[in-house]
Design a protein around this motif. Structure first.
Motif, PDB file in Angstrom:
ATOM      1  N   ALA A 170       0.802  -1.257  -0.024  1.00 62.99           N
ATOM      2  CA  ALA A 170       0.071  -0.012   0.085  1.00 62.99           C
ATOM      3  C   ALA A 170       0.722   1.132  -0.092  1.00 62.99           C
ATOM      4  N   LEU A 171       1.995   1.263   0.434  1.00 61.48           N
ATOM      5  CA  LEU A 171       2.804   2.394   0.648  1.00 61.48           C
ATOM      6  C   LEU A 171       3.412   2.851  -0.916  1.00 61.48           C
ATOM      7  N   TRP A 172       3.260   1.981  -1.924  1.00 59.52           N
ATOM      8  CA  TRP A 172       3.239   2.144  -3.140  1.00 59.52           C
ATOM      9  C   TRP A 172       1.925   2.414  -4.051  1.00 59.52           C
ATOM     10  N   THR A 173       1.114   1.512  -3.674  1.00 60.45           N
ATOM     11  CA  THR A 173      -0.124   1.428  -4.507  1.00 60.45           C
ATOM     12  C   THR A 173      -1.195   2.272  -3.965  1.00 60.45           C
ATOM     13  N   THR A 174      -1.209   2.830  -2.584  1.00 57.58           N
ATOM     14  CA  THR A 174      -2.019   3.218  -1.877  1.00 57.58           C
ATOM     15  C   THR A 174      -3.222   2.272  -1.343  1.00 57.58           C
ATOM     16  N   LYS A 175      -3.600   1.339  -2.132  1.00 63.52           N
ATOM     17  CA  LYS A 175      -4.709   0.313  -1.663  1.00 63.52           C
ATOM     18  C   LYS A 175      -3.886  -1.056  -1.835  1.00 63.52           C
ATOM     19  N   SER A 176      -4.215  -2.141  -0.831  1.00 67.20           N
ATOM     20  CA  SER A 176      -3.598  -3.197  -0.433  1.00 67.20           C
ATOM     21  C   SER A 176      -4.509  -4.208   0.239  1.00 67.20           C
ATOM     22  N   GLY A 177      -5.611  -3.713   0.423  1.00 68.39           N
ATOM     23  CA  GLY A 177      -6.682  -4.698   1.398  1.00 68.39           C
ATOM     24  C   GLY A 177      -7.240  -5.910   0.729  1.00 68.39           C
ATOM     25  N   LYS A 178      -7.403  -5.720  -0.798  1.00 70.68           N
ATOM     26  CA  LYS A 178      -7.679  -7.006  -1.212  1.00 70.68           C
ATOM     27  C   LYS A 178      -6.743  -8.084  -1.288  1.00 70.68           C
ATOM     28  N   LEU A 179      -5.613  -7.598  -1.727  1.00 72.49           N
ATOM     29  CA  LEU A 179      -4.336  -8.480  -1.557  1.00 72.49           C
ATOM     30  C   LEU A 179      -3.877  -9.089  -0.343  1.00 72.49           C
ATOM     31  N   THR A 180      -4.216  -8.204   0.772  1.00 71.76           N
ATOM     32  CA  THR A 180      -3.903  -8.965   2.116  1.00 71.76           C
ATOM     33  C   THR A 180      -5.151  -9.999   2.756  1.00 71.76           C
ATOM     34  N   ASP A 181      -6.299  -9.427   1.958  1.00 78.63           N
ATOM     35  CA  ASP A 181      -7.414 -10.262   2.384  1.00 78.63           C
ATOM     36  C   ASP A 181      -7.152 -11.854   1.814  1.00 78.63           C
ATOM     37  N   LEU A 182      -6.746 -11.787   0.346  1.00 82.18           N
ATOM     38  CA  LEU A 182      -6.318 -12.864  -0.390  1.00 82.18           C
ATOM     39  C   LEU A 182      -5.094 -13.767   0.242  1.00 82.18           C
ATOM     40  N   LEU A 183      -4.290 -12.935   0.783  1.00 80.42           N
ATOM     41  CA  LEU A 183      -3.136 -13.595   1.619  1.00 80.42           C
ATOM     42  C   LEU A 183      -3.674 -14.399   2.861  1.00 80.42           C
ATOM     43  N   ILE A 184      -4.534 -13.689   3.528  1.00 75.85           N
ATOM     44  CA  ILE A 184      -4.696 -14.094   5.088  1.00 75.85           C
ATOM     45  C   ILE A 184      -5.608 -15.408   4.621  1.00 75.85           C
ATOM     46  N   SER A 185      -6.404 -15.427   3.616  1.00 77.10           N
ATOM     47  CA  SER A 185      -7.155 -16.765   3.511  1.00 77.10           C
ATOM     48  C   SER A 185      -6.290 -18.037   2.951  1.00 77.10           C
ATOM     49  N   ALA A 186      -5.488 -17.498   1.813  1.00 76.27           N
ATOM     50  CA  ALA A 186      -4.744 -18.277   1.232  1.00 76.27           C
ATOM     51  C   ALA A 186      -3.775 -19.216   2.370  1.00 76.27           C
ATOM     52  N   THR A 187      -3.099 -18.318   3.307  1.00 73.73           N
ATOM     53  CA  THR A 187      -2.254 -19.079   4.028  1.00 73.73           C
ATOM     54  C   THR A 187      -2.856 -19.948   4.972  1.00 73.73           C
ATOM     55  N   LYS A 188      -4.130 -19.559   5.313  1.00 75.74           N
ATOM     56  CA  LYS A 188      -4.900 -20.291   6.256  1.00 75.74           C
ATOM     57  C   LYS A 188      -5.070 -21.800   5.640  1.00 75.74           C
ATOM     58  N   GLU A 189      -5.846 -21.525   4.530  1.00 77.90           N
ATOM     59  CA  GLU A 189      -5.962 -23.026   3.942  1.00 77.90           C
ATOM     60  C   GLU A 189      -4.874 -23.924   3.448  1.00 77.90           C
ATOM     61  N   ALA A 190      -3.682 -23.080   3.021  1.00 80.06           N
ATOM     62  CA  ALA A 190      -2.496 -23.804   2.679  1.00 80.06           C
ATOM     63  C   ALA A 190      -1.783 -24.578   3.767  1.00 80.06           C
ATOM     64  N   THR A 191      -2.127 -24.074   5.130  1.00 83.98           N
ATOM     65  CA  THR A 191      -1.489 -24.881   6.238  1.00 83.98           C
ATOM     66  C   THR A 191      -2.194 -26.086   6.721  1.00 83.98           C
ATOM     67  N   ALA A 192      -3.386 -26.297   6.278  1.00 81.75           N
ATOM     68  CA  ALA A 192      -4.540 -27.017   6.843  1.00 81.75           C
ATOM     69  C   ALA A 192      -4.137 -28.514   6.066  1.00 81.75           C
ATOM     70  N   PHE A 193      -3.601 -28.590   4.972  1.00 79.95           N
ATOM     71  CA  PHE A 193      -3.428 -29.931   4.376  1.00 79.95           C
ATOM     72  C   PHE A 193      -2.036 -30.099   3.938  1.00 79.95           C
ATOM     73  N   PRO A 194      -1.623 -31.448   3.824  1.00 78.74           N
ATOM     74  CA  PRO A 194      -0.220 -31.762   3.679  1.00 78.74           C
ATOM     75  C   PRO A 194       0.038 -31.175   1.999  1.00 78.74           C
ATOM     76  N   ILE A 195       0.779 -30.575   1.849  1.00 76.99           N
ATOM     77  CA  ILE A 195       1.231 -29.801   0.541  1.00 76.99           C
ATOM     78  C   ILE A 195       1.509 -30.811  -0.565  1.00 76.99           C
ATOM     79  N   SER A 196       1.865 -32.225  -0.048  1.00 81.28           N
ATOM     80  CA  SER A 196       1.927 -33.121  -1.209  1.00 81.28           C
ATOM     81  C   SER A 196       0.814 -33.494  -1.811  1.00 81.28           C
ATOM     82  N   ILE A 197      -0.433 -33.106  -1.662  1.00 79.67           N
ATOM     83  CA  ILE A 197      -1.681 -33.231  -2.364  1.00 79.67           C
ATOM     84  C   ILE A 197      -1.595 -32.085  -3.607  1.00 79.67           C
ATOM     85  N   TYR A 198      -0.700 -31.044  -3.455  1.00 80.58           N
ATOM     86  CA  TYR A 198      -0.581 -30.095  -4.762  1.00 80.58           C
ATOM     87  C   TYR A 198       0.283 -30.472  -5.818  1.00 80.58           C
ATOM     88  N   PRO A 199       0.090 -30.049  -6.962  1.00 76.96           N
ATOM     89  CA  PRO A 199       1.121 -30.103  -7.871  1.00 76.96           C
ATOM     90  C   PRO A 199       2.197 -29.584  -7.483  1.00 76.96           C
TER      91      PRO A 199
END
Lengths: 267, 327
Positions: A170-199
């Motif tokens: 946001a210090l460059w783009t003024t807005k970063s809320g959506k990116l942060t939201d995305l990252l928040i949920s992505a990290t949460k999901e990604a830690t819940a399963f063994p990553i061996s299930i992904y490509p």
């Protein structure tokens, strides 16, 4: 140092007191979080009841991952909630108010919001984690306890610094809320399963770019003795603190350069 | 020895051009073109300790940018700032301990907490010794009559009450300089007067140097001894308020709607300042020529539909300076 610890408690305390002005909303938030956690766990249980195992991981082992990830996640949310909507500091010019105080800006920003609502999530995760710990049959020793504690702290730091990086955008783009939201949920999901299930590409992404695999997956190799390394070095199971430390440095440098940019553009 | 010295201070911003429409948007994203905005352009001034200065200019003239550079929020593009021997952006923390800042549009207080809690927090943030804190709190509570609402949450205060608290918050750590960015914005007449009186008193009793930006020229007239006017990033006036009135106050402005657009307008003793269609702005010095003489000359030569004559109040003088520049 002592001044900063004291200030942290005072600023965090001020936030908590402000929050408690709206007790009903606080209560509902806590309640909502517990309910949503229970639903997720139920869903996880239903899925696993149907499939029995996920890529060779038993029900207990997946719940173990889920609990571990969620514990780090809730600590991150308690300590780093101010980063959720950091862009309002730029949009509403609140950063100027921070920069006229004789305190390190990042410290001041983080300290001024310690979100106790997420304590309800942390407590839920502790229960889940302890139960899963028991079900997987890991034996408690001092080493295991220390390793687990280090893992949780490192995981919290890895998630927190990822948030910081995305907020700093946001210090460059003024807005970063959506990116942060995305990252928040992505990290949460990604830690819940063994990553061996992904490509492979996703595995590499979660190991080297957004290193959330170090929050649960790699440390779990040590705790659960799975011996599943996806072709990565076995030392990765002890990698969490190193990755956390590296992330702290990288994200701070990124923050610092963002702040320098703000100092020269003010927007 | 001045308390603030500003030399050849400039701040330029890059503003990226955006074109409209899909292709325009795409091309301005790929090949970014920018304009340079000279928000502050080669500004020079210095302030002595204890001065009360009004810093005024139209919206976007560069007032806030200057204040942000003085407080260490913004780094100048070029030029030199010396505030009490410090360079604000380089010694940001050290500088903040010795200055107070009030943003009229934004409170620095904790919105949901009682006023006194904000003061307590600031005591720790600025590391104010307990006895000094007590003494100052006493002083300001008395002067600004804060006692009745010290334990009221900030969100329930009126704007005037909140501004009084914000002023206290900015002064608890005994700053040597107080920067105020539009401190009277949105306040009613009574509250404005309170703020003005307070600033005069703080300045007189505590020798605090005060710089305030405002759009209300009554603030300047009633509080400041000195006025700096900035326009398009450049300082166009720096001096006493009386001197400004003396210098520009003699000029009268005559605004005339002509019946038709005359190609050439020639009058003795009168300057044609501006022309917009059939409307013309004429300035004359009332010591040289009287208004009736000007009107007689005009009606003799041109057909007039309407005319207005204006005598310059400080407000009017400044407005004219904004609109037309210094003449």
């Amino acid at each position: 140092m002592r001044r900063y610890i004291k200030l942290y408690c005072l600023l965090a305390g001020a936030y908590v007191r402000s929050r408690l002005q709206y007790r009903l909303s606080f209560g509902f938030m806590c309640f909502g979080i517990v309910i949503s956690e229970a639903c997720l766990l139920g869903l996880l249980g239903a899925l696993l009841a149907k499939f029995r195992t996920v890529n060779g991981w038993t029900w207990a082992e997946v719940v173990f991952l889920y609990g571990l990830g969620n514990l780090a996640y809730s600590l991150m949310r308690i300590l780093g909630s101010q980063l959720d909507d950091f862009d309002r500091y730029i949009i509403r010019g609140e950063l100027d108010g921070v920069l006229i105080k004789p305190v390190a800006p990042l410290f001041y920003i983080l300290a001024s919001r310690v979100e106790l609502v997420h304590v309800s999530r942390a407590l839920t995760s502790v229960v889940i984690f302890v139960v899963a710990f028991h079900l997987t049959g890991i034996r408690w020793t001092v080493e295991v306890a220390l390793f687990t504690l280090t893992t949780i702290l490192s995981g919290t730091l890895i998630m927190l610094t990822l948030m910081l990086v995305s907020a700093t955008v946001a210090l460059w783009t003024t807005k970063s809320g959506k990116l942060t939201d995305l990252l928040i949920s992505a990290t949460k999901e990604a830690t819940a399963f063994p990553i061996s299930i992904y490509p492979l590409a996703v595995q590499l992404l979660l190991t080297f770019i957004l290193p959330v695999a170090f929050v649960t997956y790699y440390p779990a190799q040590q705790l659960l003795q799975k011996g599943e390394f996806l072709g990565m070095p076995e030392s990765f199971q002890f990698g969490a603190p190193v990755v956390a430390l590296a992330m702290v440095c990288i994200s701070y440098l990124f923050w610092y350069s963002g702040l320098r940019r703000y100092h020269s553009t003010g927007s | 020895m001045p308390i603030i010295t500003v030399e050849h201070l400039s701040k330029h911003f890059k503003v990226y051009r955006r074109r409209t429409g899909f292709w325009g948007n795409l091309s301005s994203t790929v090949a970014r073109q920018h304009d340079i905005i000279r928000a502050v352009d080669d500004v020079n001034f210095s302030l002595e300790r204890g001065e009360l200065v009004g810093y005024i200019g139209a919206n976007g003239a560069g007032k806030s940018t200057t204040i942000k550079m003085l407080t260490g929020i913004l780094v100048p593009t070029s030029g030199h700032i010396d505030v009490m021997g410090l360079t604000p952006y380089r010694h940001r923390k050290e500088n903040t301990r010795r200055i107070g800042v009030v943003f009229g549009q934004r409170t620095q207080l904790w919105w949901d907490l009682p006023v006194i809690d904000s003061f307590e927090l600031l005591k720790h943030i600025y590391e104010i010794p307990q006895n000094l804190y007590k003494q100052n709190l006493e002083f300001f509570s008395e002067l600004l009559q804060l006692r009745p609402f010290l334990s009221t949450p900030v969100r329930r205060l009126s704007l005037g009450q909140r501004m009084r608290c914000d002023l206290t918050a900015a002064l608890l750590h005994d700053p040597e300089i107080l920067y105020l960015d539009e401190p009277t914005i949105g306040l009613d007449v009574v509250a404005k007067e309170q703020v003005r009186q307070f600033l005069r008193q703080v300045n007189a009793e505590r020798q605090v140097t005060v710089i305030l930006t405002t759009h209300d020229l009554n603030d300047v007239e009633k509080v400041c001894q000195r006025l700096i006017i900035i326009d398009s990033g450049k300082i166009i006036y720096d001096g006493g308020i009386d001197a400004l009135k003396e210098r520009y106050g003699k000029t009268r402005m005559l605004i005339i709607d002509l019946a038709q657009g005359y190609s050439d307008i020639q009058l003795e003793g009168v300057d044609l300042i501006r022309r917009d269609g059939n409307r013309i702005w004429l300035a004359f010095d009332r010591d040289t020529i009287s208004a009736s003489e000007v009107i007689t000359q005009l009606t003799a030569r041109y057909e007039i539909q309407d005319l207005t004559i204006s005598e310059p109040e400080i407000e009017e003088i400044v407005r004219r300076i904004y609109e037309l520049g210094v003449h």
